[in-house]
Write an enzyme that holds these catalytic residues in place. Sequence first.
Site, mmCIF file in Angstrom:
data_model
loop_
_atom_site.group_PDB
_atom_site.id
_atom_site.type_symbol
_atom_site.label_atom_id
_atom_site.label_comp_id
_atom_site.label_asym_id
_atom_site.label_seq_id
_atom_site.Cartn_x
_atom_site.Cartn_y
_atom_site.Cartn_z
ATOM 1 N N TYR A 50 1.035 -1.290 0.037
ATOM 2 C CA TYR A 50 -0.079 0.097 0.121
ATOM 3 C C TYR A 50 0.933 1.177 -0.108
ATOM 4 C CZ TYR A 50 -0.058 -0.469 5.172
ATOM 5 O OH TYR A 50 0.062 -0.428 6.746
ATOM 6 N N GLU A 51 0.134 2.481 -0.052
ATOM 7 C CA GLU A 51 0.679 3.696 -0.365
ATOM 8 C C GLU A 51 1.790 3.770 -1.524
ATOM 9 O OE1 GLU A 51 -0.173 6.350 1.287
ATOM 10 O OE2 GLU A 51 -1.516 5.275 2.720
ATOM 11 N N GLY A 52 1.279 3.015 -2.581
ATOM 12 C CA GLY A 52 2.219 2.913 -3.856
ATOM 13 C C GLY A 52 3.034 1.488 -3.606
ATOM 14 N N GLN A 92 7.408 2.705 -5.861
ATOM 15 C CA GLN A 92 8.557 3.344 -5.467
ATOM 16 C C GLN A 92 9.843 3.187 -6.232
ATOM 17 O OE1 GLN A 92 7.524 5.017 -2.541
ATOM 18 N NE2 GLN A 92 5.571 3.990 -2.718
#
Lengths: 588, 588
Positions: free
Chosen positions: A437-439, A444
């Site tokens: 999650y969060e990318g 990243q």
Amino acid sequence: MSSYAAPLRDLRFVLEELLEHRSLRLPEYQELSEELVTAIIEEASRLAGEVWAPLNRRGDEQGCRLENGEVHTPTGFAEAYRAFAEGGWNGIGSDPAHGGQGLPEVVASAVQEMWHSANMALALCPLLTAGAVEALAQHGSEELKSRYLEKLISGEWTGTMNLTEPQAGSDLSMVRTRAVPEDAHYRLSGQKIFITWGEHDCADNIIHLVLARLPDAAEGNRGISLFLVPKFLVDEQGRLGKRNDVSCVSLEHKLGIHGSPTCVLSFGEHEGAIGYLVGEPGRGLQHMFTMMNAARHKVGIQGIGVAERAYQQARAYAAERVQGRTPEARGGRPAVLSEHYDVRRMLLSMRARLESLRALALLSASEMDHARHASTEDERQRAQQRADLYTPVVKAFSTDQAVDITSLGIQVHGGMGYIEETGAAQYLRDARIAPIYEGTNGIQALDLAGRKIYRDGGAVLSGVLDEVAACADALTAEAQLADLGVSLHQGVVDLRRAVAIVLARGDDSDALQALATPLLALTGHVLCAWQMGRAALIAQTALVTGDDEAFYRAKLASADFVLRQWLPIGRAQLAAIEANPGVLDEAW
Amino acid sequence: MSSYAAPLRDLRFVLEELLEHRSLRLPEYQELSEELVTAIIEEASRLAGEVWAPLNRRGDEQGCRLENGEVHTPTGFAEAYRAFAEGGWNGIGSDPAHGGQGLPEVVASAVQEMWHSANMALALCPLLTAGAVEALAQHGSEELKSRYLEKLISGEWTGTMNLTEPQAGSDLSMVRTRAVPEDAHYRLSGQKIFITWGEHDCADNIIHLVLARLPDAAEGNRGISLFLVPKFLVDEQGRLGKRNDVSCVSLEHKLGIHGSPTCVLSFGEHEGAIGYLVGEPGRGLQHMFTMMNAARHKVGIQGIGVAERAYQQARAYAAERVQGRTPEARGGRPAVLSEHYDVRRMLLSMRARLESLRALALLSASEMDHARHASTEDERQRAQQRADLYTPVVKAFSTDQAVDITSLGIQVHGGMGYIEETGAAQYLRDARIAPIYEGTNGIQALDLAGRKIYRDGGAVLSGVLDEVAACADALTAEAQLADLGVSLHQGVVDLRRAVAIVLARGDDSDALQALATPLLALTGHVLCAWQMGRAALIAQTALVTGDDEAFYRAKLASADFVLRQWLPIGRAQLAAIEANPGVLDEAW
């Protein structure tokens, strides 16, 4: 049941010795003393260890229940959350103008690690609120800020990020949720999935930040705007009014973080959910990335937190469990697990990696402090560039390692590690979400390779590597640390070579994708090794004075492991970076 | 729901091209044709894909229930097991004298992979039975064999291994279960934990093989004997009699393999469980290791099986899920996941490692065939030494990789991978046991370093490395494969260096423990790379004739990945092998 004691000694080592409390020397923080920082960290460790940590297993076992649209979190979570909010912990990094404590990010990060160690599922709630605070503070109108910010910062209300839809995961250009203007607000309709803490019983109101499209919006990214949609409408005096048209229609059944309700939220099933535009129309993605950048750093911290908990439990088990005997050379007597060198190897591998990841994450946080508050524009810009470079590494490398470290924690327990009641398995199940999650960590890696290295010709990273090389020289100059210096220097050479490959291939986005993940791993290894190289120099000096010898000897062992045993594995990523991307051309 | 199709093409490649069906050329198997082997494998793939695989998710969701001492396995498991036994699959590798099919181990192993892919929890049942068959066939009296062996081989009855007790995990010298002689049998009492398929509803009887101590037994390993304890007593005509005094008192709540009942078994709560001595008194551990060695190879196969299933599901998802766009150079159109090079990297990494692990596991199985049936004692001994060398590597390296591959399978799915209904998470949860049971991977590493390398001065491994070096030379001689040869040759050099370190430090068991796990990883990498080097040579030749071009091109890509991208990570283990074990000296 496993207990948790925050790694106060190591946190202080990083803040005081490795970072020399550089954030405290910023004008913004001149009234903040080192003693106060220590007191804050110790106070947080009590709440984390005594209140949050004991609920961790129960949260996993009970999970969350959805009944008649209400989400019931595990027994004790609401009280534990309120104790946290009432203690002022929610807003420790936030602007004092809105009731925050205004502490440096580096201190807030040190404290955040504890919440994630103690109870990762519960700690997700304030993590998301912090993102909402950030987006609102930077992009919200004065009216929105005055109505919502203070209660989000105090933690009386919580926040969410509503990005994902069934057809729009990593690619948010596919978002379909609609927002239609009506008077001074908008009416939203659509479905959002994977909404962390999207509905719960721990706070009086929930403030959803939602990506949606205006009726006349362009297709793709530029047609997406950001809206604030409260669970309960709020009047001008800040009083809660009627329920908004947003509801939780189901909870996901997940591998881990069972105590964290992951909701499918339906907006506008009836008259349309009332929402307010945040920032400019069509700039929703950019505004949301404000939240996500801060959240990415925090997810990296989360990985460190859950892995630290796994390490503490494995170490405690290994110190108690009698199994086998010591070698005859050491007496041939019954031994606990941690007397066996294969187990020690596992424990050292866990601890050393954690210490290096912690040092890197807090270095990154200290750059964020300087990016905001350094005296000159040049200093602020330089710090921002470094924080931007480190953020995807802290997120992805810490969380990949967290999966491996929590898995190793199971292994230390042997068969008991596979039994859920032991608790070791939960850490792996919980940790496994963090690379997603969060990318995703793949995203990243693309961010690092493309935006953070290729775009500036590798300039920022090159500046960092100059400092890493200087650290290698300093190590090489110390007779007892010379081997560490040689190894670190090789890491610098390899990463410089990798950067040259990025620059040579960067125009071809397939070729960049092919090397991005190994590049991130190599970068993470070198940056972590740098921090442990610096730690070794400090520890070597400290041993001369003789205080706290056990700590500094252990730190030298960690540094030796990171630089001489772990860094070579990172350096081996160079082969994948150098590989011909054509090997991936075949159709799948 | 994910479907499963056995990797028939790759299995045939390994059996026919890589191993050149060398087991079939043994006199024992002269009546077995290649065509028949192919037909067997295809038939097994149907049962695995059509009957076992669809039950895998349900087995995970339902798990097993204990009610009034009876264990209820998931709906459909009993029927699926019976279809397997009735198809003659249980005994395909067993002695025809007792009703087995007498197929080579290499064929049995190829088939076993399918059961573990299809349904790892269910496949554990015959895995344990096979261990019981092995121990009984080698060490049981004629009477025990005539009464029990045939029904175990047919699968009408199932078998278990009862080793672990609460205080005796990896260290079995601590076993306390007692066996008191009475007439022609013994009365056993004690508690055993972690008993896989210890009680269930899939077969009419369960034959427990149990480690226990006679009343006058010595302490430690030499006081342990092996006993056969049937769930239902069996009379001279082979008819089932009364229930023996052994019962399941609880089921473990595990991270995965929920469909496999993991029992706490209580022996002798009332009059004492009737048991029969297997083999010689005091040699129980040696006899049990007969079971465990075969089981270790099978657990390695299991790791490959579950990882193959994870790969198939990830590949299918990546081929369907639209997310993002291709780069402008490739049209800038909506893309499925598997068009993104970072996703392709993950898929290739999964596939290539699997192919190399499969090749090594089947090579090891073919050595077992030669150890049993080669014409001369010299040949048999040489094959046994190689099988002994490979076994801990197949077990530990395959299962460590299985954990990583199944975890990567989750990552390919993004957020969906974390949702249990997707099924990807189950593979990681299931796979995570494999590095723990049948001897932890740390124990395997000690076996490799101590018994398999140090004890013979590295002679057997050195002989293997001569062949690996010859393969490297052959690669280097092919212009298009020369880089692969260079890489493989470096692997040989590093592993020879590692062996030299083992020989230099082997007297110090702490020092050997400190390097054992990295040594096993390096050995696994080099052996896997060797197999893929050989595969590359075959594929390169096959491409000249032009048949099945897609397969051989994919095989070359796998080989390129394994030799040039993955092997360097294995070689980096040399740093840990060379490290001073003193870094582990600190107290934990």
